[in-house]
Design a protein around this motif. Structure first.
Motif, mmCIF file in Angstrom:
data_model
loop_
_atom_site.group_PDB
_atom_site.id
_atom_site.type_symbol
_atom_site.label_atom_id
_atom_site.label_comp_id
_atom_site.label_asym_id
_atom_site.label_seq_id
_atom_site.Cartn_x
_atom_site.Cartn_y
_atom_site.Cartn_z
ATOM 1 N N GLU A 1 0.810 -1.223 0.000
ATOM 2 C CA GLU A 1 0.000 0.000 0.000
ATOM 3 C C GLU A 1 0.842 1.273 0.000
ATOM 4 O OE1 GLU A 1 -0.276 -2.633 2.072
ATOM 5 O OE2 GLU A 1 -0.811 -1.975 4.126
ATOM 6 N N ASP A 2 2.153 1.145 0.122
ATOM 7 C CA ASP A 2 3.040 2.303 -0.011
ATOM 8 C C ASP A 2 3.367 2.584 -1.471
ATOM 9 O OD1 ASP A 2 4.785 1.073 2.867
ATOM 10 O OD2 ASP A 2 3.361 2.770 2.800
ATOM 11 N N THR A 3 2.943 1.713 -2.364
ATOM 12 C CA THR A 3 3.177 1.920 -3.788
ATOM 13 C C THR A 3 2.527 3.214 -4.254
ATOM 14 O OG1 THR A 3 3.364 -0.446 -4.264
ATOM 15 C CG2 THR A 3 2.721 0.999 -6.095
ATOM 16 N N ALA A 4 3.330 4.097 -4.848
ATOM 17 C CA ALA A 4 2.844 5.412 -5.261
ATOM 18 C C ALA A 4 3.982 6.165 -5.943
ATOM 19 C CB ALA A 4 2.354 6.205 -4.049
ATOM 20 N N VAL A 5 3.634 7.294 -6.528
ATOM 21 C CA VAL A 5 4.649 8.258 -6.946
ATOM 22 C C VAL A 5 4.814 9.249 -5.801
ATOM 23 C CG1 VAL A 5 5.319 9.988 -8.629
ATOM 24 C CG2 VAL A 5 4.022 7.981 -9.367
ATOM 25 N N TYR A 6 6.053 9.446 -5.395
ATOM 26 C CA TYR A 6 6.361 10.305 -4.254
ATOM 27 C C TYR A 6 6.903 11.643 -4.749
ATOM 28 C CZ TYR A 6 5.575 6.500 -0.993
ATOM 29 O OH TYR A 6 4.994 5.512 -0.238
ATOM 30 N N TYR A 7 6.407 12.704 -4.135
ATOM 31 C CA TYR A 7 6.785 14.069 -4.493
ATOM 32 C C TYR A 7 7.186 14.834 -3.229
ATOM 33 C CZ TYR A 7 3.765 13.049 -8.548
ATOM 34 O OH TYR A 7 3.169 12.495 -9.648
ATOM 35 N N CYS A 8 8.068 15.797 -3.396
ATOM 36 C CA CYS A 8 8.342 16.714 -2.296
ATOM 37 C C CYS A 8 7.839 18.101 -2.698
ATOM 38 C CB CYS A 8 9.827 16.760 -1.960
ATOM 39 S SG CYS A 8 10.870 17.368 -3.279
#
Length: 117
Positions: A88-95
């Motif tokens: 469930e941590d699968t994602a595109v991560y942005y700052c």
């Protein structure tokens, strides 16, 4: 305007770890609070962690105890250490810069994290 470039994503198995980096083109100190966001397929972008200019941190309940946000103002870089990763941590991560929980700057291209079960 400060440009942000995320890196460090990849494919990892459940329980694995990754370290994401967010490099800023300008001074992080001048930005203040920074945050990591993520957007999973078919879901809205959500804030997962923030760090203030004096390194006070906050985390979403879903990542608390597993993720650690940090910053190196001398290198103009913000990090997100992610341990015990789950599918469930699968994602595109942005700052992005954050003010009262909301992003205030331009979005970068993000870095994709995929956690396989």
């Amino acid at each position: 305007q400060v440009q942000l470039v995320e890196s460090g994503g990849g494919l990892v198995r459940t329980g694995g770890s990754l370290r994401l980096s967010c490099a800023a083109s300008g001074s992080l100190f001048s930005i203040g609070t920074m945050g990591w966001f993520r957007q999973a397929p078919g879901k809205q972008r959500e804030l997962v962690a923030t760090i203030s200019s004096v390194s006070s941190t906050n985390y979403a309940d879903s990542v608390k105890g597993r993720f650690t946000i940090s910053r190196d103002n001398a290198k103009n870089t913000v990090y997100l250490n992610m341990n015990s990763l789950k599918p469930e941590d699968t994602a595109v991560y942005y700052c992005n810069a954050v003010n009262r929980g909301r992003p205030t700057g331009s979005w970068g291209q993000g870095t994709r994290v995929t956690v396989s079960s």
